[in-house]
Motif scaffolding. Structure first.
Motif, short mmCIF file in Angstrom:
data_model
loop_
_atom_site.label_atom_id
_atom_site.label_comp_id
_atom_site.label_asym_id
_atom_site.label_seq_id
_atom_site.Cartn_x
_atom_site.Cartn_y
_atom_site.Cartn_z
N GLY A 180 0.80 -1.23 0.00
CA GLY A 180 0.00 0.00 0.00
C GLY A 180 0.83 1.27 0.00
O GLY A 180 0.29 2.37 -0.05
N VAL A 181 2.15 1.14 0.05
CA VAL A 181 3.04 2.30 0.05
C VAL A 181 3.57 2.49 -1.36
O VAL A 181 4.15 1.58 -1.94
CB VAL A 181 4.21 2.10 1.04
N SER A 182 3.36 3.68 -1.90
CA SER A 182 3.85 3.94 -3.26
C SER A 182 5.36 4.20 -3.24
O SER A 182 5.93 4.54 -2.20
CB SER A 182 3.13 5.15 -3.86
N LEU A 183 5.98 4.05 -4.38
CA LEU A 183 7.40 4.33 -4.50
C LEU A 183 7.68 5.79 -4.16
O LEU A 183 8.68 6.09 -3.50
CB LEU A 183 7.90 3.99 -5.91
N ALA A 184 6.80 6.69 -4.56
CA ALA A 184 6.97 8.11 -4.23
C ALA A 184 6.93 8.32 -2.72
O ALA A 184 7.71 9.10 -2.17
CB ALA A 184 5.89 8.95 -4.92
N GLU A 185 6.01 7.62 -2.03
CA GLU A 185 5.94 7.73 -0.57
C GLU A 185 7.22 7.20 0.08
O GLU A 185 7.73 7.79 1.04
CB GLU A 185 4.73 6.96 -0.03
N LEU A 186 7.74 6.09 -0.44
CA LEU A 186 8.99 5.55 0.09
C LEU A 186 10.13 6.55 -0.10
O LEU A 186 10.89 6.81 0.84
CB LEU A 186 9.34 4.22 -0.59
N HIS A 187 10.23 7.14 -1.28
CA HIS A 187 11.29 8.13 -1.54
C HIS A 187 11.13 9.36 -0.65
O HIS A 187 12.13 9.90 -0.15
CB HIS A 187 11.32 8.51 -3.01
N THR A 188 9.89 9.78 -0.39
CA THR A 188 9.64 10.91 0.52
C THR A 188 10.06 10.54 1.93
O THR A 188 10.68 11.35 2.63
CB THR A 188 8.16 11.31 0.47
N CYS A 189 9.75 9.33 2.35
CA CYS A 189 10.15 8.87 3.69
C CYS A 189 11.67 8.87 3.83
O CYS A 189 12.21 9.34 4.83
CB CYS A 189 9.58 7.47 3.94
N ILE A 190 12.35 8.34 2.80
CA ILE A 190 13.82 8.30 2.83
C ILE A 190 14.38 9.73 2.93
O ILE A 190 15.27 10.00 3.75
CB ILE A 190 14.37 7.57 1.59
N ALA A 191 13.85 10.62 2.12
CA ALA A 191 14.33 12.02 2.14
C ALA A 191 14.07 12.67 3.49
O ALA A 191 14.92 13.39 4.02
CB ALA A 191 13.65 12.82 1.02
N THR A 192 12.91 12.40 4.08
CA THR A 192 12.59 12.97 5.39
C THR A 192 13.52 12.42 6.47
O THR A 192 14.04 13.18 7.30
CB THR A 192 11.12 12.66 5.76
N LEU A 193 13.78 11.12 6.45
CA LEU A 193 14.69 10.53 7.44
C LEU A 193 16.10 11.11 7.28
O LEU A 193 16.78 11.36 8.28
CB LEU A 193 14.71 9.01 7.32
N ARG A 194 16.52 11.33 6.05
CA ARG A 194 17.84 11.93 5.84
C ARG A 194 17.88 13.35 6.38
O ARG A 194 18.89 13.76 6.98
CB ARG A 194 18.20 11.89 4.35
N LYS A 195 16.82 14.11 6.16
CA LYS A 195 16.76 15.47 6.71
C LYS A 195 16.86 15.43 8.24
O LYS A 195 17.59 16.20 8.85
CB LYS A 195 15.46 16.17 6.30
N LEU A 196 16.10 14.52 8.84
CA LEU A 196 16.10 14.41 10.30
C LEU A 196 17.47 13.99 10.82
O LEU A 196 17.87 14.40 11.91
CB LEU A 196 15.04 13.41 10.76
N SER A 197 18.20 13.18 10.05
CA SER A 197 19.52 12.72 10.50
C SER A 197 20.58 13.80 10.36
O SER A 197 21.67 13.66 10.88
CB SER A 197 19.95 11.48 9.70
N GLY A 198 20.24 14.87 9.62
CA GLY A 198 21.22 15.93 9.41
C GLY A 198 22.15 15.63 8.25
O GLY A 198 23.09 16.38 7.99
N ALA A 199 21.90 14.54 7.54
CA ALA A 199 22.73 14.16 6.40
C ALA A 199 21.83 14.01 5.17
O ALA A 199 21.33 12.93 4.90
CB ALA A 199 23.45 12.85 6.69
N PRO A 200 21.61 15.12 4.44
CA PRO A 200 20.70 15.06 3.29
C PRO A 200 21.16 14.08 2.21
O PRO A 200 20.35 13.58 1.45
CB PRO A 200 20.65 16.48 2.76
N GLN A 201 22.44 13.81 2.16
CA GLN A 201 22.98 12.80 1.24
C GLN A 201 23.39 11.60 2.07
O GLN A 201 23.79 11.74 3.22
CB GLN A 201 24.21 13.35 0.48
#
Length: 163
Positions: A126-147
């Motif tokens: 039920g999770v779209s690929l776009a949602e997964l990519h958004t989740c990954i980007a959000t977790l990276r932002k939260l970690s302080g490491a955008p890359q």
């Protein structure tokens, strides 16, 4: 009411920690059987992924995982004894030991990825690929490491076959 993370209250932070723990538990439930089959720890299985991604020296693993040198030494010893990693001297500096994932280690990594891939095909349908990519980007932002701190070798060399 603001839409920034600064507006998060204690309940939001507890919800975040709970969600992260749930994801970590899900990953553990899927990959722990693979680690147990090889008689290694979950951390050791993670080390195989990290070495494959390029953290190929014990010092890099110690720094990334934030563990004692003795912890990495012990885990690497077990992985070498299990035939999942090998130590090789650096071609440019014989004092430097590099770690390499063996073909058996790659098979173990692929088995672990296969378990996660099964989950994404079925459990997270039920999770779209776009949602997964958004989740990954959000977790990276939260970690302080955008890359990514650890490179993804699958993004560099193509995809891996999943069983």
């Amino acid at each position: 009411m603001t839409d920034t993370i600064g507006a998060a209250d204690d309940a939001d932070i507890v919800d975040f920690l709970s969600a992260v723990t749930d994801v970590r538990r899900m990953i553990s439930n899927l990959t722990l059987p693979v680690a147990r089959k090889r008689r290694i720890s979950e951390r050791a299985l993670g080390i195989i992924f990290l070495v494959h991604a390029g953290l190929d020296r014990p010092g890099l693993l110690i720094e990334y995982l934030n563990v004692l040198p003795s912890t990495i030494t012990s885990d690497v010893e077990k992985l070498v004894a299990a035939g999942l990693l090998r130590r090789t001297p650096s071609p440019t500096d014989r004092r430097v030991i590099k770690l390499e994932v063996t073909s058996r280690g790659i098979a173990t990594q692929q088995q672990s990825l296969g378990k996660l891939h099964e989950f994404f095909r079925a459990g997270a349908a039920g999770v779209s690929l776009a949602e997964l990519h958004t989740c990954i980007a959000t977790l990276r932002k939260l970690s302080g490491a955008p890359q990514p701190v650890v490179p993804n070798p699958l993004r560099q060399t193509g995809t891996i076959d999943h069983p």
